[in-house]
Design a protein around this motif. Structure first.
Motif, PDB file in Angstrom:
ATOM      1  N   ALA A 121      69.681  40.089 -61.310  1.00 60.55           N
ATOM      2  CA  ALA A 121      71.097  39.840 -61.016  1.00 60.55           C
ATOM      3  C   ALA A 121      71.646  38.750 -61.920  1.00 60.55           C
ATOM      4  O   ALA A 121      70.887  38.026 -62.582  1.00 60.55           O
ATOM      5  CB  ALA A 121      71.256  39.413 -59.549  1.00 60.55           C
ATOM      6  N   VAL A 122      72.968  38.639 -61.923  1.00 60.63           N
ATOM      7  CA  VAL A 122      73.631  37.500 -62.562  1.00 60.63           C
ATOM      8  C   VAL A 122      74.210  36.634 -61.444  1.00 60.63           C
ATOM      9  O   VAL A 122      74.728  37.155 -60.451  1.00 60.63           O
ATOM     10  CB  VAL A 122      74.738  37.958 -63.551  1.00 60.63           C
ATOM     11  N   ILE A 123      74.091  35.309 -61.621  1.00 53.70           N
ATOM     12  CA  ILE A 123      74.766  34.381 -60.707  1.00 53.70           C
ATOM     13  C   ILE A 123      75.790  33.594 -61.491  1.00 53.70           C
ATOM     14  O   ILE A 123      75.566  33.220 -62.647  1.00 53.70           O
ATOM     15  CB  ILE A 123      73.784  33.407 -60.000  1.00 53.70           C
ATOM     16  N   GLY A 124      76.932  33.343 -60.865  1.00 54.66           N
ATOM     17  CA  GLY A 124      77.987  32.559 -61.520  1.00 54.66           C
ATOM     18  C   GLY A 124      79.239  32.595 -60.678  1.00 54.66           C
ATOM     19  O   GLY A 124      79.268  33.190 -59.603  1.00 54.66           O
ATOM     20  N   ASP A 125      80.276  31.963 -61.168  1.00 54.02           N
ATOM     21  CA  ASP A 125      81.570  32.001 -60.494  1.00 54.02           C
ATOM     22  C   ASP A 125      82.657  31.686 -61.522  1.00 54.02           C
ATOM     23  O   ASP A 125      82.707  30.556 -62.016  1.00 54.02           O
ATOM     24  CB  ASP A 125      81.606  30.961 -59.359  1.00 54.02           C
ATOM     25  N   PRO A 126      83.458  32.672 -61.917  1.00 48.08           N
ATOM     26  CA  PRO A 126      83.523  34.033 -61.390  1.00 48.08           C
ATOM     27  C   PRO A 126      82.506  34.960 -62.071  1.00 48.08           C
ATOM     28  O   PRO A 126      82.092  34.693 -63.192  1.00 48.08           O
ATOM     29  CB  PRO A 126      84.945  34.460 -61.763  1.00 48.08           C
ATOM     30  N   VAL A 127      82.133  36.031 -61.382  1.00 50.60           N
ATOM     31  CA  VAL A 127      81.290  37.067 -62.016  1.00 50.60           C
ATOM     32  C   VAL A 127      81.880  38.471 -61.867  1.00 50.60           C
ATOM     33  O   VAL A 127      81.274  39.442 -62.342  1.00 50.60           O
ATOM     34  CB  VAL A 127      79.839  37.092 -61.464  1.00 50.60           C
ATOM     35  N   GLU A 128      83.043  38.554 -61.214  1.00 55.38           N
ATOM     36  CA  GLU A 128      83.626  39.890 -60.933  1.00 55.38           C
ATOM     37  C   GLU A 128      83.817  40.705 -62.207  1.00 55.38           C
ATOM     38  O   GLU A 128      83.749  41.930 -62.183  1.00 55.38           O
ATOM     39  CB  GLU A 128      84.993  39.779 -60.247  1.00 55.38           C
ATOM     40  N   HIS A 129      84.120  40.031 -63.318  1.00 54.90           N
ATOM     41  CA  HIS A 129      84.410  40.779 -64.548  1.00 54.90           C
ATOM     42  C   HIS A 129      83.208  40.834 -65.496  1.00 54.90           C
ATOM     43  O   HIS A 129      83.329  41.263 -66.638  1.00 54.90           O
ATOM     44  CB  HIS A 129      85.623  40.167 -65.261  1.00 54.90           C
ATOM     45  N   SER A 130      82.030  40.392 -65.006  1.00 55.09           N
ATOM     46  CA  SER A 130      80.850  40.372 -65.874  1.00 55.09           C
ATOM     47  C   SER A 130      80.478  41.779 -66.341  1.00 55.09           C
ATOM     48  O   SER A 130      80.483  42.727 -65.553  1.00 55.09           O
ATOM     49  CB  SER A 130      79.668  39.762 -65.103  1.00 55.09           C
ATOM     50  N   ARG A 131      80.145  41.900 -67.610  1.00 53.49           N
ATOM     51  CA  ARG A 131      79.663  43.182 -68.138  1.00 53.49           C
ATOM     52  C   ARG A 131      78.154  43.326 -67.947  1.00 53.49           C
ATOM     53  O   ARG A 131      77.596  44.380 -68.246  1.00 53.49           O
ATOM     54  CB  ARG A 131      79.979  43.270 -69.642  1.00 53.49           C
ATOM     55  N   SER A 132      77.483  42.262 -67.463  1.00 51.00           N
ATOM     56  CA  SER A 132      76.020  42.287 -67.383  1.00 51.00           C
ATOM     57  C   SER A 132      75.482  43.411 -66.493  1.00 51.00           C
ATOM     58  O   SER A 132      74.510  44.082 -66.886  1.00 51.00           O
ATOM     59  CB  SER A 132      75.479  40.933 -66.914  1.00 51.00           C
ATOM     60  N   PRO A 133      76.061  43.677 -65.297  1.00 46.69           N
ATOM     61  CA  PRO A 133      75.496  44.779 -64.494  1.00 46.69           C
ATOM     62  C   PRO A 133      75.521  46.106 -65.244  1.00 46.69           C
ATOM     63  O   PRO A 133      74.523  46.847 -65.223  1.00 46.69           O
ATOM     64  CB  PRO A 133      76.399  44.797 -63.246  1.00 46.69           C
ATOM     65  N   SER A 134      76.621  46.416 -65.935  1.00 43.83           N
ATOM     66  CA  SER A 134      76.682  47.677 -66.691  1.00 43.83           C
ATOM     67  C   SER A 134      75.621  47.680 -67.792  1.00 43.83           C
ATOM     68  O   SER A 134      74.916  48.677 -68.001  1.00 43.83           O
ATOM     69  CB  SER A 134      78.046  47.859 -67.361  1.00 43.83           C
ATOM     70  N   ALA A 150      80.072  26.671 -57.583  1.00 48.03           N
ATOM     71  CA  ALA A 150      79.491  25.442 -58.143  1.00 48.03           C
ATOM     72  C   ALA A 150      78.773  24.677 -57.044  1.00 48.03           C
ATOM     73  O   ALA A 150      79.258  24.595 -55.913  1.00 48.03           O
ATOM     74  CB  ALA A 150      80.603  24.587 -58.754  1.00 48.03           C
ATOM     75  N   GLY A 151      77.611  24.138 -57.382  1.00 48.70           N
ATOM     76  CA  GLY A 151      76.831  23.395 -56.394  1.00 48.70           C
ATOM     77  C   GLY A 151      75.772  24.263 -55.723  1.00 48.70           C
ATOM     78  O   GLY A 151      74.867  23.742 -55.070  1.00 48.70           O
ATOM     79  N   GLY A 152      75.851  25.577 -55.912  1.00 49.83           N
ATOM     80  CA  GLY A 152      74.917  26.487 -55.236  1.00 49.83           C
ATOM     81  C   GLY A 152      73.807  27.007 -56.129  1.00 49.83           C
ATOM     82  O   GLY A 152      73.003  27.840 -55.697  1.00 49.83           O
ATOM     83  N   GLY A 153      73.738  26.538 -57.364  1.00 50.58           N
ATOM     84  CA  GLY A 153      72.775  27.082 -58.326  1.00 50.58           C
ATOM     85  C   GLY A 153      71.333  26.881 -57.894  1.00 50.58           C
ATOM     86  O   GLY A 153      70.511  27.809 -57.966  1.00 50.58           O
ATOM     87  N   ALA A 154      71.007  25.682 -57.403  1.00 47.93           N
ATOM     88  CA  ALA A 154      69.621  25.406 -57.011  1.00 47.93           C
ATOM     89  C   ALA A 154      69.230  26.255 -55.800  1.00 47.93           C
ATOM     90  O   ALA A 154      68.101  26.767 -55.724  1.00 47.93           O
ATOM     91  CB  ALA A 154      69.452  23.916 -56.704  1.00 47.93           C
ATOM     92  N   MET A 206      78.393  30.424 -66.101  1.00 47.08           N
ATOM     93  CA  MET A 206      79.132  29.264 -65.619  1.00 47.08           C
ATOM     94  C   MET A 206      79.321  29.359 -64.108  1.00 47.08           C
ATOM     95  O   MET A 206      79.618  30.438 -63.617  1.00 47.08           O
ATOM     96  CB  MET A 206      80.514  29.189 -66.285  1.00 47.08           C
ATOM     97  N   PRO A 207      79.204  28.262 -63.354  1.00 50.06           N
ATOM     98  CA  PRO A 207      78.978  26.876 -63.786  1.00 50.06           C
ATOM     99  C   PRO A 207      77.542  26.397 -63.562  1.00 50.06           C
ATOM    100  O   PRO A 207      77.334  25.222 -63.311  1.00 50.06           O
ATOM    101  CB  PRO A 207      79.937  26.114 -62.854  1.00 50.06           C
ATOM    102  N   HIS A 208      76.540  27.275 -63.691  1.00 49.22           N
ATOM    103  CA  HIS A 208      75.190  26.916 -63.227  1.00 49.22           C
ATOM    104  C   HIS A 208      74.170  26.672 -64.333  1.00 49.22           C
ATOM    105  O   HIS A 208      72.989  26.464 -64.037  1.00 49.22           O
ATOM    106  CB  HIS A 208      74.652  28.041 -62.333  1.00 49.22           C
TER     107      HIS A 208
END
Ligand code: NAP
Length: 278
Positions: free
Chosen positions: A12-25, A47-51, A69-71
């Motif tokens: 998976a990808v983690i981040g914020d925002p990730v709605e427009h990420s091309r990584s899943p495709s 932010a703050g939830g990366g760990a 971003m932002p992790h």
């Protein structure tokens, strides 16, 4: 691709925002092409939830994570190991899970150099000028230095950030915008590592009259694909390398780290939503 089952491996990808990420495709197309029972999702992690997300990776046995971003710095203390690149850059964009041992990598620089090589450009022995000193620039500067660039000149608005970034390449040095014209005159490769070119009213990265046919011009911006800098460079007779290649190749390096299989780069480029040759 067969459906998801109880034994499907999850990345998976983690981040914020990730709605427009091309990584899943990109990754799901790659898993399908490689014929492996993996699936790739996107998790919005503020932010703050990366760990905590890294902890969850351990608990859930998630096989690989892309980190955006932002992790990129935030996840580091939660990992067991860092690659040399991630350690030097202080930024992680990919986490592998080997029987519960989590390693942070940074694939941006290797992806950038692979995108140059895919276009027949070898940075070894080149005099390079990088405009910008942010996260993407730092990965590029470090990778150009490691690839044997004769010189890596960093031109950044904020001089202090420019000078720190230049220190990532053994052959790096930092200059101000007033020295950019002179540096370009003796350069082989120009890299735009700023967001300039994304907005319709952005000023040019460099004045068009400073471009000349022997200069290779590379833009990390990929939206739009043909940036004003690349258009000006084509008009000046330069060879150009667009930002899509870095996007695809950094994902290809991450795919190989996660799965230990060769990446189907053309499939990944097509899935990124653009033609493979861009
Ligand atoms: P970042 O960390 O925010 O850094 C932005 C850099 O651009 C900083 O050096 C900043 O200078 C400079 N900058 C910003 N606005 C400027 C302006 N108006 N004039 C001159 N310099 C300006 O961003 P990043 O993560 O490095 O990303 C930079 C760009 O690279 C992104 O916009 C994206 O398009 C592209 N990118 C592409 C890929 C890819 O795979 N192709 C990957 C990552 C990023 P100061 O330090 O002076 O503020």
């Amino acid at each position: 691709m067969p459906g998801v089952t109880a034994t499907t491996r999850v990345a998976a990808v983690i981040g914020d925002p990730v709605e427009h990420s091309r990584s899943p495709s990109i990754f799901n197309a790659a898993f399908g092409a490689a014929g492996i029972d993996w699936v790739y999702a996107a998790f919005t992690v503020p932010a703050g939830g990366g760990a905590d997300a890294v902890k969850a990776m351990r608990t859930l046995g998630i096989a690989g994570l892309s980190v955006t971003m932002p992790h990129k710095a935030e996840v580091i203390p939660a990992l067991d190991h860092l690659s040399d690149e991630a350690d030097r850059l202080g930024a992680v964009n990919c986490i592998t899970n080997s029987d519960g041992v989590l390693t942070g990598h940074n694939t941006d620089g290797a992806g950038y150099v692979a995108s140059l090589r895919a276009q027949g450009v070898d940075p070894s022995g080149m005099r390079c000028v990088v405009v910008g000193a942010g996260g993407a620039a730092r990965a590029v500067i470090h990778a150009l230095g490691r690839s044997g660039a004769t010189e890596v000149v960093v031109c950044n608005r904020n001089a202090e950030r420019g000078s720190v970034a230049a220190g990532l390449a053994a052959t790096g040095r930092s200059i101000g915008h007033d020295e950019l014209g002179d540096a370009l005159a003796s350069a082989d490769l120009l890299v735009n590592a700023t967001p300039l070119g994304m907005g319709p009213d952005d000023p040019p990265v460099v004045p068009a009259e400073k471009l000349f046919p022997a200069l290779v011009v590379s833009d990390l911006v990929y939206e739009p694909l043909r940036t004003p800098l690349l258009e000006a460079a084509e008009t000046a007779g330069c060879r150009t390398v667009g930002g899509l290649g870095m996007l695809v190749h950094q994902a290809a390096v991450a795919f190989e780290l996660m799965t230990e299989l060769a990446a189907p780069v053309d499939v990944m480029a097509a899935a990124a939503g653009f033609a493979a040759e861009n």
